[in-house]
Design a protein around this motif. Structure first.
Motif, short mmCIF file in Angstrom:
data_model
loop_
_atom_site.label_atom_id
_atom_site.label_comp_id
_atom_site.label_asym_id
_atom_site.label_seq_id
_atom_site.Cartn_x
_atom_site.Cartn_y
_atom_site.Cartn_z
N GLY A 99 0.59 -1.14 -0.09
CA GLY A 99 -0.10 -0.01 -0.08
C GLY A 99 0.80 1.56 0.03
O GLY A 99 0.33 2.44 0.18
N LYS A 100 2.29 1.05 -0.18
CA LYS A 100 3.03 2.14 -0.34
C LYS A 100 3.59 2.46 -1.34
O LYS A 100 3.82 1.47 -2.45
N THR A 101 3.78 3.71 -2.04
CA THR A 101 4.46 4.07 -3.37
C THR A 101 5.91 4.09 -3.37
O THR A 101 6.46 4.97 -2.52
N PRO A 102 6.68 3.24 -3.89
CA PRO A 102 8.14 3.18 -3.83
C PRO A 102 8.62 4.54 -4.57
O PRO A 102 7.90 5.27 -5.26
N LYS A 103 10.00 5.21 -4.03
CA LYS A 103 10.58 6.04 -4.66
C LYS A 103 10.71 5.83 -6.20
O LYS A 103 10.63 7.07 -6.82
N GLU A 104 11.24 5.06 -6.53
CA GLU A 104 11.72 4.56 -7.95
C GLU A 104 11.07 3.40 -8.28
O GLU A 104 10.90 2.40 -7.53
N TRP A 105 10.68 3.39 -9.72
CA TRP A 105 10.13 2.33 -10.47
C TRP A 105 11.09 2.07 -11.58
O TRP A 105 11.72 2.95 -12.19
N HIS A 106 11.11 0.98 -11.94
CA HIS A 106 12.21 0.40 -13.14
C HIS A 106 11.31 -0.44 -13.99
O HIS A 106 10.39 -1.03 -13.80
N THR A 107 12.15 -0.67 -15.27
CA THR A 107 11.56 -1.41 -16.25
C THR A 107 12.82 -2.09 -16.84
O THR A 107 13.89 -1.71 -16.53
N ILE A 108 12.40 -3.31 -17.76
CA ILE A 108 13.66 -3.73 -18.37
C ILE A 108 13.51 -3.24 -19.93
O ILE A 108 12.51 -3.09 -20.55
N THR A 109 14.84 -3.02 -20.43
CA THR A 109 14.97 -2.31 -22.09
C THR A 109 15.67 -3.50 -22.78
O THR A 109 16.78 -4.32 -22.00
N LEU A 110 15.35 -3.62 -23.92
CA LEU A 110 15.93 -4.47 -24.86
C LEU A 110 16.32 -3.62 -25.94
O LEU A 110 15.50 -3.14 -26.61
N ASP A 111 17.78 -3.61 -26.11
CA ASP A 111 18.29 -2.62 -27.17
C ASP A 111 17.88 -1.18 -26.91
O ASP A 111 17.47 -0.59 -27.84
N GLY A 112 17.63 -0.76 -25.70
CA GLY A 112 17.33 0.35 -25.03
C GLY A 112 15.68 0.87 -25.28
O GLY A 112 15.18 1.83 -24.83
N ARG A 113 15.13 -0.30 -25.78
CA ARG A 113 13.41 -0.01 -25.76
C ARG A 113 12.72 -0.70 -24.67
O ARG A 113 13.00 -1.78 -24.24
N PRO A 114 11.96 0.14 -23.88
CA PRO A 114 11.29 -0.65 -22.67
C PRO A 114 10.47 -1.77 -23.22
O PRO A 114 9.78 -1.37 -24.11
N LEU A 115 10.48 -2.83 -22.27
CA LEU A 115 9.59 -3.74 -22.54
C LEU A 115 7.83 -3.64 -21.73
O LEU A 115 7.82 -3.25 -20.88
N ARG A 116 7.17 -4.30 -22.55
CA ARG A 116 5.84 -4.47 -22.06
C ARG A 116 5.36 -5.88 -21.86
O ARG A 116 6.12 -6.73 -21.89
N THR A 117 4.42 -5.91 -20.75
CA THR A 117 3.82 -7.03 -20.36
C THR A 117 2.98 -7.83 -21.85
O THR A 117 2.90 -7.28 -22.80
N PRO A 118 2.76 -8.98 -21.54
CA PRO A 118 1.76 -9.76 -22.81
C PRO A 118 0.39 -9.03 -22.79
O PRO A 118 0.03 -9.01 -24.08
N PRO B 277 8.84 -2.28 -8.78
CA PRO B 277 9.40 -1.34 -7.82
C PRO B 277 10.46 -1.45 -7.13
O PRO B 277 10.51 -0.53 -6.32
N SER B 278 11.27 -2.24 -7.55
CA SER B 278 12.67 -2.43 -6.78
C SER B 278 13.92 -2.64 -7.87
O SER B 278 13.50 -3.43 -8.88
N ILE B 279 14.92 -2.16 -7.52
CA ILE B 279 16.18 -2.24 -8.48
C ILE B 279 16.51 -3.82 -8.49
O ILE B 279 16.71 -4.26 -9.41
N PRO B 280 16.54 -4.75 -7.29
CA PRO B 280 16.95 -5.90 -7.38
C PRO B 280 16.01 -6.88 -8.21
O PRO B 280 16.49 -7.62 -8.81
N LEU B 281 14.71 -6.38 -8.16
CA LEU B 281 13.77 -7.29 -8.92
C LEU B 281 13.94 -7.11 -10.53
O LEU B 281 14.00 -7.85 -11.20
N ALA B 282 14.25 -5.94 -10.92
CA ALA B 282 14.54 -5.34 -12.29
C ALA B 282 15.87 -6.16 -12.64
O ALA B 282 15.87 -6.38 -13.83
N LEU B 283 16.90 -5.94 -11.67
CA LEU B 283 18.02 -7.00 -12.14
C LEU B 283 17.84 -8.18 -12.47
O LEU B 283 18.53 -8.89 -13.39
N ALA B 284 17.27 -8.86 -11.59
CA ALA B 284 16.82 -10.35 -11.76
C ALA B 284 16.00 -10.47 -13.00
O ALA B 284 16.27 -11.66 -13.50
#
Length: 359
Positions: free
Chosen positions: A101-120, A128-135
């Protein structure tokens, strides 16, 4: 957008993601598509909000993003069932994606050749976290010549949370609660007739029901789940009757009410993780313990009920049968691997999202 490099590879095999895809794009999205990108990275992204531009159920902001190659249809068609193909209430959807129920300070996404990825579903892959984005980036980078969605367990969980759970959490809440009435950990072997198995259950499940009832559900010492010992008692207690109209173990109503309150209070990330853990273990208590303890570990209150424990607790009876009758190669060994992947992925997701707001 601010970009980051990513950490070493993470993850392996997992279940296929349920979502949907247009028939026209099916041939480009089915599993087995050749890897079409060279570089994988992460970048900052705007958080999901009620004002997120969604047109006809899909994200639309005019950016040059990458559509997800993962589809729901096993045959390249609209063959998936029981999934949502649009977001009707962006306010509810965005609020469920805020961890705890809390909003993180930073949000991240995955990029493929610099382009952000979408969901299906075509929504922004907001993490909501860098460790999750890195994984997740590591999972994408680990793909070789062909894409294998089954080898991206965290991508599966995150897309399920964004596309399905956040859009309508009620079906997932109901499915999780169904595991409570016939919880595997509440059916014990007979302490006389099956002494060896009962001792193993006692060793692994010891204190599970009491600690969760008190710490997670805030119940008194004398209020715990109904438990059956031996086959005859299990059949008698779980049978439909005037006092037990729904069948399954007759847990105290207050326990069921508190469990429902706990499940209803989960955000989309933790609900997706809980559902995955409960499905693997066939147990509400084992799945809830894994997710609850992963969050508690962030604030220094967790126990030793980690993913490794959850695998042992979920597979206790099957491992006992393997010890007794032997292992079937190509069957039991794959089940072990899948259980480990599902539990570790669920635990990691719960912990990574909790770290984003509870540190």
């Amino acid at each position: 957008m601010r970009k980051h490099s990513f950490l070493p590879r993470f993850g392996s095999v997992a279940r296929r993601l349920s979502s949907n895809v247009t028939a026209a794009a099916a041939d480009r999205r089915i599993a087995g598509r050749r890897r079409f990108y060279k570089n994988v990275g992460i970048a900052s992204i705007a958080p999901p909000t009620a004002k997120t531009p969604i047109v006809n159920g899909s994200f639309s902001d005019g950016t040059n993003s990458v559509a997800s190659p993962i589809s729901a249809g096993v045959d390249g068609t609209q063959s998936a069932s029981g999934v949502h193909t649009s977001i009707k209430d962006t306010s509810s959807w965005s609020s469920l994606l805020n961890p705890h129920g809390k909003t993180p300070k930073e949000w991240h996404t995955i990029t493929l050749d610099g382009r952000p990825l979408r969901t299906p579903l075509g929504l922004p892959l907001t993490l909501p976290s860098i460790p999750l984005a890195l994984a997740l980036a590591s999972e994408w980078d680990a793909q070789k010549e062909h894409l294998r969605p089954a080898q991206m367990p965290l991508m599966t969980l995150c897309c399920t949370a964004i596309d399905q759970v956040a859009s309508d959490p009620q079906p997932h809440r109901m499915d999780v609660m169904r595991f409570l009435r016939n919880d595997t950990s509440c059916y014990w072997a007979d302490p006389v007739e099956d002494r060896v198995l009962h001792r193993k259950q006692t060793t692994v499940w010891k204190g599970l029901h009491k600690s969760l009832s008190q710490d997670m559900l805030a119940l008194s010492d004398d209020l715990g789940p109904a438990q059956a010992f031996g086959g005859e008692e299990a059949l008698f207690m779980s049978r439909k009757s005037e006092g037990n109209p729904l069948s399954g173990l007759p847990h105290p109503p207050i326990l069921v009410e508190r469990a429902q309150k706990f499940v209803n209070g989960l955000d989309a990330w933790n609900l997706a993780a809980l559902y995955s853990a409960c499905s693997e273990s066939k147990s509400f208590f084992i799945g809830a313990a894994l997710i609850f303890e992963a969050t508690q570990n962030i604030v220094g209150k967790g126990s030793n009920r980690d993913a490794k424990w959850a695998v042992t607790a979920a597979r206790l009876e099957e491992e006992f049968n393997i010890e007794t009758w032997g292992l079937v190669e190509g069957g039991h060994d794959y089940d072990r691997l899948n259980a480990s992947i599902q539990m570790h992925s669920a635990s990691f997701l719960a912990q990574a999202t909790a770290e984003s707001v509870l540190e």
